[in-house]
Design a protein around this motif. Structure first.
Motif, PDB file in Angstrom:
ATOM      1  N   TYR A 202       8.176   2.694  -0.327  1.00 45.73           N
ATOM      2  CA  TYR A 202       7.065   3.052  -1.340  1.00 45.73           C
ATOM      3  C   TYR A 202       7.901   3.541  -2.370  1.00 45.73           C
ATOM      4  N   GLY A 203       8.743   4.738  -2.348  1.00 47.46           N
ATOM      5  CA  GLY A 203       9.198   5.417  -3.218  1.00 47.46           C
ATOM      6  C   GLY A 203      10.296   4.662  -4.230  1.00 47.46           C
ATOM      7  N   LEU A 204      11.122   3.680  -3.554  1.00 50.90           N
ATOM      8  CA  LEU A 204      11.836   2.774  -4.499  1.00 50.90           C
ATOM      9  C   LEU A 204      10.922   1.819  -5.323  1.00 50.90           C
TER      10      LEU A 204
ATOM     11  N   LYS B 109       0.881  -1.050  -0.002  1.00 52.57           N
ATOM     12  CA  LYS B 109       0.125   0.118  -0.198  1.00 52.57           C
ATOM     13  C   LYS B 109       0.881   1.297  -0.136  1.00 52.57           C
ATOM     14  N   PRO B 110       0.457   2.466  -0.556  1.00 48.67           N
ATOM     15  CA  PRO B 110       1.093   3.401  -0.613  1.00 48.67           C
ATOM     16  C   PRO B 110       1.265   4.060   0.894  1.00 48.67           C
TER      17      PRO B 110
ATOM     18  N   LEU C  13       8.239   2.668  -6.483  1.00 53.43           N
ATOM     19  CA  LEU C  13       7.775   3.409  -7.512  1.00 53.43           C
ATOM     20  C   LEU C  13       8.731   3.711  -8.507  1.00 53.43           C
ATOM     21  N   MET C  14       9.906   4.042  -8.072  1.00 56.44           N
ATOM     22  CA  MET C  14      11.124   3.868  -8.948  1.00 56.44           C
ATOM     23  C   MET C  14      11.320   2.702 -10.059  1.00 56.44           C
TER      24      MET C  14
ATOM     25  N   GLU D  79       8.652   0.808 -10.472  1.00 59.56           N
ATOM     26  CA  GLU D  79       7.580   0.566 -11.512  1.00 59.56           C
ATOM     27  C   GLU D  79       7.637   1.901 -12.658  1.00 59.56           C
TER      28      GLU D  79
ATOM     29  N   TYR E 156       0.584  -0.412 -15.083  1.00 62.97           N
ATOM     30  CA  TYR E 156       1.236  -0.257 -14.042  1.00 62.97           C
ATOM     31  C   TYR E 156       0.297  -0.723 -12.712  1.00 62.97           C
TER      32      TYR E 156
ATOM     33  N   PHE F 248      -1.315  -0.965  -4.355  1.00 62.79           N
ATOM     34  CA  PHE F 248      -1.174  -0.287  -5.377  1.00 62.79           C
ATOM     35  C   PHE F 248      -0.114  -0.751  -6.254  1.00 62.79           C
ATOM     36  N   LEU F 249       1.064  -0.725  -5.655  1.00 63.97           N
ATOM     37  CA  LEU F 249       2.018  -1.053  -6.410  1.00 63.97           C
ATOM     38  C   LEU F 249       2.710  -2.371  -5.861  1.00 63.97           C
TER      39      LEU F 249
ATOM     40  N   GLU G  84      -5.083   0.534   0.219  1.00 67.30           N
ATOM     41  CA  GLU G  84      -5.345  -0.482  -0.703  1.00 67.30           C
ATOM     42  C   GLU G  84      -3.695  -0.743  -1.323  1.00 67.30           C
TER      43      GLU G  84
ATOM     44  N   THR H   7      10.635  -4.730  -2.101  1.00 70.69           N
ATOM     45  CA  THR H   7      10.641  -3.558  -1.467  1.00 70.69           C
ATOM     46  C   THR H   7       9.609  -3.563  -0.223  1.00 70.69           C
ATOM     47  N   SER H   8       9.008  -4.687  -0.006  1.00 65.24           N
ATOM     48  CA  SER H   8       8.218  -5.007   1.154  1.00 65.24           C
ATOM     49  C   SER H   8       9.040  -5.560   2.418  1.00 65.24           C
TER      50      SER H   8
END
Lengths: 352, 352
Positions: B234-236, B153-154, B238-239, B241, B252, B161-162, B159, B185-186
């Motif tokens: 979360y940012g990693l 989750k962000p 996203l990177m 993604e 995505y 997302f990534l 929920e 990344t989790s």
């Protein structure tokens, strides 16, 4: 009351920039070098990242005086392949070295699709975002990395070895400033621990360990920071160390002279690594940027735990801060204000 | 007793490889494609990463049968600059697509210093380390990334997302296998949550949240994973993604067809991103590798919390496991053993 009044001192970015430029020039720093240091610090403060903003200015000036930082460097850039190069920064400010490297990385990418520049003989470069954001202005994805002195302990270890080496990553998008992730690989910074000590508060669990390597929430006992995600953040920090210490030929881990503890006459011997990746080598730029904004807005409109605090994407807090501070000015703490006043007197430059 | 006996079934990597190759060929998978899937799974199991090893084999075969995976792809590679290219994987196995991309990235790097390949129209590629380790064999630093379906989750969101998008990073060194970081990344995988459910144990704090986005230690209530370091992981994610979904033009986040829930006739539409960086563009290779081993050994000999558990570097646990399993064979769980026996019968290939 007095402390509150001083906290409310706000100075415009433009005035601070001019003031700091004038001091740098009086300190004998070459104009182009002075520009990047000043711009880097002011932009960083504007974005609300006060730990890496103008707070560091007095420290840097000591570095010039002491001989740690070369105010008039001779850069030597060597291109080593179509997409790679090495920059000898001649011990100048990391800000100027970093921006020189970014320029080269962008030039390489224009020709070869991507550009990778390893910077050696450098010094503290402030916020990693400053460099990656410059790359993103050119329709490229930007990465910026630096090593730092030993602060985090290896997973299972007792003592600090690697720095909390940061990574910055930027992506251009449509109709707004780039996505920007700028993160250290420790859970919190050591500054945060110092703040907790001063305020008499406990640290949250999982952020620091004592001299035996055992986790503690007593900020006075914390001697080493914990990496994010245990062995994962440790591994990321090691990855950045390879790029910035091994590929640059600079010292690693505990061999890196410490920012505040090392004599101000000693070169820091830091290394940085910059990467620029042209978007049009993979997707049409305008379609990519549209889709990037769509992704960011999908995330922002995804269900939030607290309706009043919508989900944000990397760099959103800094964008908000920036627009506030562009209007209202950059707030100075008592310590920052007094340090700038002292510099104004020392260098004979009026404080705005 | 019975379960224990079955847990002790160990099969040599060579026998498993031959068995799996024969099944793949009978299933109509082209020989070169079959080789990379088999090799990728067996190497991953050898390294002890059972979640991404031969456990997945029966699932992949269903993908071939259902039409999700193309067993006879026509790759289309387009070089887009000196150091970049795009690979259309024609919906084949991620393992084969990934290795094709790695070959191209290495070729590009030989010529241009670095190689970057975006892979699109791909499928699950197993462990990210497999690709980065191949790059490291060529005196290059390797990076490998993939997107995955929505799991984390962000920060501030409710929920998934990534995906818990992984990064793998490898560095060649002297006298031993490369340094290898391969991390999602989790904080933990969803498999771990399922294991906790089965064993009736509580989850540690900070690994998962319930359907309202609130952290919980009840594994039955966990519907979404937490990223490492909050907004950082979360940012990693996203990177990664951006590299694997945006630069490849693939879907995505929640738009990515889910591995187990989507119909087996549906293409996964996954994207990967591979980077090869030639060491000799930055440092002489042999000096670099020596120094790399020195850094790794300095870390290993740094003071440990527990004398009997020395500090390790990224990839050390897998190296240890590999040398054990090369001697003793790869252990099979009851479920894995039974699934392989069923495949042996279905395809008429004797189990070793």
């Amino acid at each position: 009351m007095k402390s509150k009044a001083i906290e409310e001192i706000k100075v415009s970015a433009k005035s601070l920039h001019d003031f700091m430029m004038n001091i740098m020039l009086k300190a004998g720093v070459r104009r182009d070098v002075a520009f990047y240091v000043t711009d880097g610090l002011v932009q960083t403060s504007l974005r609300g990242v006060d730990s890496h903003g103008l707070r560091l200015f007095p420290h840097y000036l000591k570095g010039v005086k002491g001989g740690r930082i070369n105010p008039d460097p001779k850069y030597v850039f060597k291109r080593t392949s179509a997409s790679t190069g090495k920059l000898d920064a001649d011990h100048t400010f990391g800000h100027a070295a970093g921006m020189e490297a970014v320029r080269k990385a962008i030039e390489l990418a224009k020709e070869a699709g991507t550009g990778h520049v390893a910077v050696y003989n450098s010094s503290h470069f402030g916020a990693a975002a400053y460099y990656a954001l410059e790359i993103a202005k050119h329709d490229m994805i930007g990465f910026s990395f630096t090593n730092t002195d030993a602060l985090i302990k290896p997973h299972g270890g007792k003592e600090p070895f690697l720095g909390n080496n940061p990574i910055a990553f930027t992506v251009p998008c449509e109709d707004e400033e780039p996505l920007c992730l700028d993160m250290a690989t420790s859970v919190v910074t050591f500054n945060k621990i110092r703040q907790l000590r001063d305020s008499g508060l406990e640290a949250p669990p999982g952020v620091g360990a004592d001299r035996n390597g055992v986790e503690t929430t007593d900020p006075h006992k914390i001697t080493t920071l914990l990496p994010i995600g245990g062995y994962k953040g440790y591994g990321l920090s090691l990855m950045i160390e390879v790029l910035c210490s091994l590929l640059t030929g600079m010292p690693y881990g505990p061999n890196i002279p410490k920012m505040f503890e090392a004599p101000m006459s000693q070169h820091r011997m830091l290394g940085h690594f910059m990467i620029a990746v042209r978007i049009d080598c993979f997707q049409p730029v305008s379609a990519f940027k549209k889709r990037m904004s769509l992704l960011m807005n999908d995330l922002r409109s995804s269900p939030a735990i607290d309706k009043h605090n919508p989900v944000m994407v990397s760099g959103d807090p800094e964008k908000k801060k920036r627009s506030e501070r562009e209007k209202a000015g950059i707030p100075l703490t008592k310590i920052e204000y007094e340090a700038l006043i002292a510099l104004a007197e020392e260098y004979g430059v009026p404080f705005p």
